[in-house]
Design an enzyme around this catalytic site. Sequence first.
Site, mmCIF file in Angstrom:
data_model
loop_
_atom_site.group_PDB
_atom_site.id
_atom_site.type_symbol
_atom_site.label_atom_id
_atom_site.label_comp_id
_atom_site.label_asym_id
_atom_site.label_seq_id
_atom_site.Cartn_x
_atom_site.Cartn_y
_atom_site.Cartn_z
ATOM 1 N N CYS A 123 7.262 19.300 -0.779
ATOM 2 C CA CYS A 123 8.528 19.954 -1.338
ATOM 3 C C CYS A 123 8.878 19.331 -2.826
ATOM 4 O O CYS A 123 8.575 18.009 -2.694
ATOM 5 C CB CYS A 123 9.598 20.376 -0.481
ATOM 6 S SG CYS A 123 10.714 19.028 -0.151
ATOM 7 N N GLY B 165 0.268 0.613 5.553
ATOM 8 C CA GLY B 165 1.113 -0.715 5.495
ATOM 9 C C GLY B 165 2.494 -0.068 5.231
ATOM 10 O O GLY B 165 3.592 -0.529 5.669
#
Length: 382
Positions: free
Chosen positions: A325, A201
């Site tokens: 990252c 969603g």
Amino acid sequence: MPRRIYVDNSATTPVSDGALAAMLPFFQEHFGNPSAIYSYGLEANKALEESRRAVAKALGALSSEIFFVSGGTESDNWAIHSVAERYGDKGKHVVSTAIEHKAVLNTLGKLKERGFEVTLLPPDRDGLVSPERLARALRDDTILVSVMMANNVVGTIMDVKALAKEAHKRKAVFHVDAVQAAGYLPIDVRDLDVDLLSISGHKFHGPKGAGALFAKIPRLPTAYLTGGGQERGGRSGTENLPGIVGMAKALKEAVANLERVEELKSLRDRLIEGILTIQGSFLTGDEVRRLPGLASFVFTGLRSSVYLINSLNEKGICASSGSACSASSQEASHVLKSMGYTDDLAMASLRISLSHYNTAEEVRAIVEAMPDAVREARSRRL
Ligand SMILES: Cc1ncc(COP(=O)(O)O)c(C=O)c1O
């Protein structure tokens, strides 16, 4: 604080006004447990089943084929483990691609620990895996093929229909991770002829913590959360009703918005054109078969995407590299590496992912800010 520009919609999206309004009554007014048989419960159950019908309609499925889960990761996990559980005695070979999301790759890693053999097909330089390549990898003992519909780093769109056809020729179950595709590309599970399909969603302006698994095959998926027997015995636990209602509303809106997809493509193409004027910049992923809102690049002479993301952030622009990252360090993207990029370039990527909330003015501001941001980022050393 100056206005910020958010262009990391592949990571997550803001909840739409419509989805939020649909959800709110289910926190207080209609807080009932959908399993209860008095009025509060019956109202909640009605909303749950209406949401199931809405999600089914958006995907061209039947309501009985939709199972609610917490998001894309859970949907991928459930799909893959179900097939292993159900068909593991028929064969122990699974085929997928090297550019899948970690939700698929690490789940396949778990299967390996249980004695399954996993073949990961390398993509071509544009991030695509051809049906011919898949056909060559299929064996009599292949029970599952899992391929993403659209890639989350470079945005390339796989030919799911042709891939599913190959898998079915060899009687393998076909799962598609459509987490990045849902709401941005038309999806019809019957036309694609897929067996399992995962959506989440929060990628299409619904809330976090709500996703769905489409499962066509009778008796699939297998029960993996045992308890009170919700979701037809497959996933026990009181349903996240506000989340489910919000996701269903957001998906309905996103499907209606597919009509406006050309607007998104035109913003994306302006972005690509502007950014490619920077020396040493390259578009990654197929030029044509790519998500309408996703533009992805690598830059020569850039030690790490983190520098560029930080530089852009200082200018009020929120974008990402598309791979894992943190604020200070980054791994080279497994997607770019498997597409044949060097480690250096796979460390120097940028993903800009737009939604219908982004404007032409924002795209202009990004194109204007990029040359300076790249120059600053290139000048930084570890
Ligand atoms: C292709 C793909 N699959 C699965 C996921 C996991 O989805 P979720 O964050 O809803 O668990 C993501 C999230 O980025 C994704 O891009």
